[in-house]
Design a protein around this motif. Structure first.
Motif, PDB file in Angstrom:
ATOM      1  N   ASP A 121      25.337  79.318  27.805  1.00 38.25           N
ATOM      2  CA  ASP A 121      24.111  78.849  28.441  1.00 38.25           C
ATOM      3  C   ASP A 121      23.991  79.535  29.794  1.00 38.25           C
ATOM      4  O   ASP A 121      24.834  79.340  30.671  1.00 38.25           O
ATOM      5  N   THR A 122      22.970  80.341  29.974  1.00 36.58           N
ATOM      6  CA  THR A 122      22.769  81.098  31.205  1.00 36.58           C
ATOM      7  C   THR A 122      21.750  80.379  32.083  1.00 36.58           C
ATOM      8  O   THR A 122      20.606  80.175  31.670  1.00 36.58           O
ATOM      9  N   ALA A 123      22.185  80.002  33.260  1.00 40.59           N
ATOM     10  CA  ALA A 123      21.308  79.271  34.177  1.00 40.59           C
ATOM     11  C   ALA A 123      20.667  80.239  35.174  1.00 40.59           C
ATOM     12  O   ALA A 123      21.300  81.194  35.616  1.00 40.59           O
ATOM     13  N   PRO A 124      19.421  79.975  35.544  1.00 43.17           N
ATOM     14  CA  PRO A 124      18.804  80.761  36.608  1.00 43.17           C
ATOM     15  C   PRO A 124      19.548  80.514  37.926  1.00 43.17           C
ATOM     16  O   PRO A 124      20.188  79.474  38.105  1.00 43.17           O
ATOM     17  N   PHE A 125      19.450  81.438  38.846  1.00 42.11           N
ATOM     18  CA  PHE A 125      20.101  81.321  40.140  1.00 42.11           C
ATOM     19  C   PHE A 125      19.703  80.019  40.813  1.00 42.11           C
ATOM     20  O   PHE A 125      18.524  79.675  40.896  1.00 42.11           O
ATOM     21  N   ASN A 126      20.701  79.272  41.282  1.00 49.73           N
ATOM     22  CA  ASN A 126      20.501  78.075  42.081  1.00 49.73           C
ATOM     23  C   ASN A 126      19.654  77.004  41.378  1.00 49.73           C
ATOM     24  O   ASN A 126      18.863  76.309  42.016  1.00 49.73           O
ATOM     25  N   ALA A 127      19.805  76.905  40.048  1.00 51.29           N
ATOM     26  CA  ALA A 127      19.017  75.927  39.290  1.00 51.29           C
ATOM     27  C   ALA A 127      19.943  74.990  38.526  1.00 51.29           C
ATOM     28  O   ALA A 127      21.075  75.322  38.216  1.00 51.29           O
ATOM     29  N   THR A 128      19.428  73.833  38.228  1.00 51.95           N
ATOM     30  CA  THR A 128      20.135  72.866  37.404  1.00 51.95           C
ATOM     31  C   THR A 128      19.610  72.984  35.978  1.00 51.95           C
ATOM     32  O   THR A 128      18.403  72.985  35.756  1.00 51.95           O
ATOM     33  N   VAL A 129      20.528  73.105  35.025  1.00 51.24           N
ATOM     34  CA  VAL A 129      20.154  73.201  33.618  1.00 51.24           C
ATOM     35  C   VAL A 129      20.619  71.928  32.917  1.00 51.24           C
ATOM     36  O   VAL A 129      21.776  71.531  33.031  1.00 51.24           O
ATOM     37  N   THR A 130      19.724  71.297  32.182  1.00 49.83           N
ATOM     38  CA  THR A 130      20.033  70.061  31.478  1.00 49.83           C
ATOM     39  C   THR A 130      20.527  70.365  30.067  1.00 49.83           C
ATOM     40  O   THR A 130      19.835  71.025  29.291  1.00 49.83           O
ATOM     41  N   CYS A 131      21.727  69.891  29.763  1.00 51.54           N
ATOM     42  CA  CYS A 131      22.298  70.007  28.425  1.00 51.54           C
ATOM     43  C   CYS A 131      22.710  68.611  27.972  1.00 51.54           C
ATOM     44  O   CYS A 131      23.291  67.848  28.742  1.00 51.54           O
ATOM     45  N   THR A 132      22.406  68.295  26.720  1.00 49.82           N
ATOM     46  CA  THR A 132      22.726  66.979  26.168  1.00 49.82           C
ATOM     47  C   THR A 132      23.506  67.188  24.883  1.00 49.82           C
ATOM     48  O   THR A 132      23.061  67.927  24.004  1.00 49.82           O
ATOM     49  N   TRP A 133      24.652  66.535  24.766  1.00 46.68           N
ATOM     50  CA  TRP A 133      25.478  66.671  23.564  1.00 46.68           C
ATOM     51  C   TRP A 133      25.926  65.283  23.145  1.00 46.68           C
ATOM     52  O   TRP A 133      26.539  64.559  23.920  1.00 46.68           O
ATOM     53  N   ALA A 134      25.652  64.893  21.903  1.00 52.39           N
ATOM     54  CA  ALA A 134      25.900  63.531  21.434  1.00 52.39           C
ATOM     55  C   ALA A 134      27.360  63.264  21.067  1.00 52.39           C
ATOM     56  O   ALA A 134      27.719  62.128  20.784  1.00 52.39           O
ATOM     57  N   GLY A 135      28.208  64.280  21.075  1.00 51.34           N
ATOM     58  CA  GLY A 135      29.628  64.057  20.801  1.00 51.34           C
ATOM     59  C   GLY A 135      30.238  63.179  21.877  1.00 51.34           C
ATOM     60  O   GLY A 135      29.828  63.199  23.033  1.00 51.34           O
ATOM     61  N   GLN A 136      31.202  62.369  21.479  1.00 49.01           N
ATOM     62  CA  GLN A 136      31.848  61.462  22.419  1.00 49.01           C
ATOM     63  C   GLN A 136      33.022  62.156  23.106  1.00 49.01           C
ATOM     64  O   GLN A 136      33.711  62.978  22.504  1.00 49.01           O
ATOM     65  N   ASP A 137      33.274  61.808  24.355  1.00 43.80           N
ATOM     66  CA  ASP A 137      34.435  62.319  25.075  1.00 43.80           C
ATOM     67  C   ASP A 137      35.627  61.423  24.739  1.00 43.80           C
ATOM     68  O   ASP A 137      35.811  60.372  25.324  1.00 43.80           O
ATOM     69  N   ARG A 138      36.401  61.863  23.759  1.00 44.39           N
ATOM     70  CA  ARG A 138      37.573  61.096  23.327  1.00 44.39           C
ATOM     71  C   ARG A 138      38.867  61.645  23.916  1.00 44.39           C
ATOM     72  O   ARG A 138      39.947  61.203  23.569  1.00 44.39           O
ATOM     73  N   GLY A 139      38.722  62.655  24.773  1.00 45.25           N
ATOM     74  CA  GLY A 139      39.900  63.262  25.376  1.00 45.25           C
ATOM     75  C   GLY A 139      40.523  64.312  24.467  1.00 45.25           C
ATOM     76  O   GLY A 139      40.042  64.574  23.369  1.00 45.25           O
ATOM     77  N   PRO A 140      41.614  64.938  24.948  1.00 48.90           N
ATOM     78  CA  PRO A 140      42.253  66.030  24.193  1.00 48.90           C
ATOM     79  C   PRO A 140      43.188  65.504  23.099  1.00 48.90           C
ATOM     80  O   PRO A 140      44.394  65.764  23.098  1.00 48.90           O
ATOM     81  N   VAL A 141      42.623  64.738  22.173  1.00 54.18           N
ATOM     82  CA  VAL A 141      43.393  64.181  21.066  1.00 54.18           C
ATOM     83  C   VAL A 141      42.708  64.584  19.757  1.00 54.18           C
ATOM     84  O   VAL A 141      41.534  64.971  19.747  1.00 54.18           O
ATOM     85  N   ALA A 142      43.439  64.485  18.654  1.00 53.22           N
ATOM     86  CA  ALA A 142      42.899  64.900  17.353  1.00 53.22           C
ATOM     87  C   ALA A 142      41.587  64.200  17.025  1.00 53.22           C
ATOM     88  O   ALA A 142      40.674  64.804  16.453  1.00 53.22           O
ATOM     89  N   ALA A 143      41.438  62.936  17.391  1.00 53.28           N
ATOM     90  CA  ALA A 143      40.216  62.191  17.094  1.00 53.28           C
ATOM     91  C   ALA A 143      38.994  62.793  17.794  1.00 53.28           C
ATOM     92  O   ALA A 143      37.873  62.637  17.332  1.00 53.28           O
ATOM     93  N   GLY A 144      39.213  63.503  18.877  1.00 53.85           N
ATOM     94  CA  GLY A 144      38.106  64.139  19.590  1.00 53.85           C
ATOM     95  C   GLY A 144      37.508  65.308  18.841  1.00 53.85           C
ATOM     96  O   GLY A 144      36.409  65.750  19.146  1.00 53.85           O
ATOM     97  N   TYR A 145      38.220  65.814  17.837  1.00 53.17           N
ATOM     98  CA  TYR A 145      37.764  66.981  17.088  1.00 53.17           C
ATOM     99  C   TYR A 145      37.371  66.651  15.662  1.00 53.17           C
ATOM    100  O   TYR A 145      37.055  67.528  14.870  1.00 53.17           O
ATOM    101  N   SER A 146      37.399  65.385  15.288  1.00 53.77           N
ATOM    102  CA  SER A 146      37.093  64.973  13.932  1.00 53.77           C
ATOM    103  C   SER A 146      35.726  64.302  13.868  1.00 53.77           C
ATOM    104  O   SER A 146      35.528  63.234  14.455  1.00 53.77           O
ATOM    105  N   ASN A 147      34.768  64.943  13.187  1.00 50.72           N
ATOM    106  CA  ASN A 147      33.400  64.415  13.044  1.00 50.72           C
ATOM    107  C   ASN A 147      32.797  63.966  14.360  1.00 50.72           C
ATOM    108  O   ASN A 147      32.187  62.913  14.458  1.00 50.72           O
TER     109      ASN A 147
END
Length: 176
Positions: free
Chosen positions: A145-171
């Motif tokens: 994702d390339t942002a313009p200079f000095n701009a805020t880019v909005t990104c939305t991702w519905a995946g849950q932050d489960r941490g660096p565990v196997a469950a974080g990478y499953s579905n």
């Protein structure tokens, strides 16, 4: 109604295939679709070819979609909406935003799928997965994702932050 393309479809304006209330049954592209914007409504969509919307957007609405070993180029937005969406070894270049809406499944075929998606190039809207489908894995996908200079880019991702565990990478729509 079925459209199969093994050659080149070229339009000087927006190319529209099907309609929301009357989608094509099958849209199969093994060739090139070149236009100034592209909208596709199909029950079944398959792409191993090239879709280039010039400076405009690509919009796909399908019940089932497979994008494999192909390229989507849009100077503006790419919106992919499908019940089941398989994207493998696919290049997506969106000059604006990239939005993916998959209600049942979103997969890339595994860590070796080789998806390369780029978003931005001056836009302030990034990539978006507003809802996480029950089956969701993009471990072979890279998004830049390339942002313009000095701009805020909005990104939305519905995946849950489960941490660096196997469950974080499953579905969980985890990216590679």
């Amino acid at each position: 109604r079925t459209l199969t393309n093994n050659g080149v479809i070229s339009a000087q304006n927006t190319a529209t295939f099907g309609a929301a209330d009357n989608p094509l049954w099958d849209f199969v592209n093994h060739g090139s679709v070149v236009s100034m914007g592209c909208s596709i409504w199909a029950t079944n969509f398959e792409n191993t070819g090239h879709v280039d919307a010039g400076p405009a957007s690509i919009t796909l609405q399908a019940t089932s979609a497979v994008l494999s070993n192909g390229v989507f180029n849009a100077g503006h937005n790419i919106v992919l909406s499908s019940g089941s969406l398989l994207i493998s070894n696919q290049v997506l270049n969106a000059g604006g935003s990239l939005t993916i809406r998959a209600t049942n499944s979103l997969t890339d075929g595994g860590p070796n799928s080789g998806n390369s998606w780029s978003v931005g190039d001056g836009a302030t809207f990034g990539f978006s997965l507003p809802i996480k489908p029950p089956i969701a894995s993009l471990l072979g996908t890279t998004i830049i994702d390339t942002a313009p200079f000095n701009a805020t880019v909005t990104c939305t991702w519905a995946g849950q932050d489960r941490g660096p565990v196997a469950a974080g990478y499953s579905n969980n729509a985890a990216l590679g």
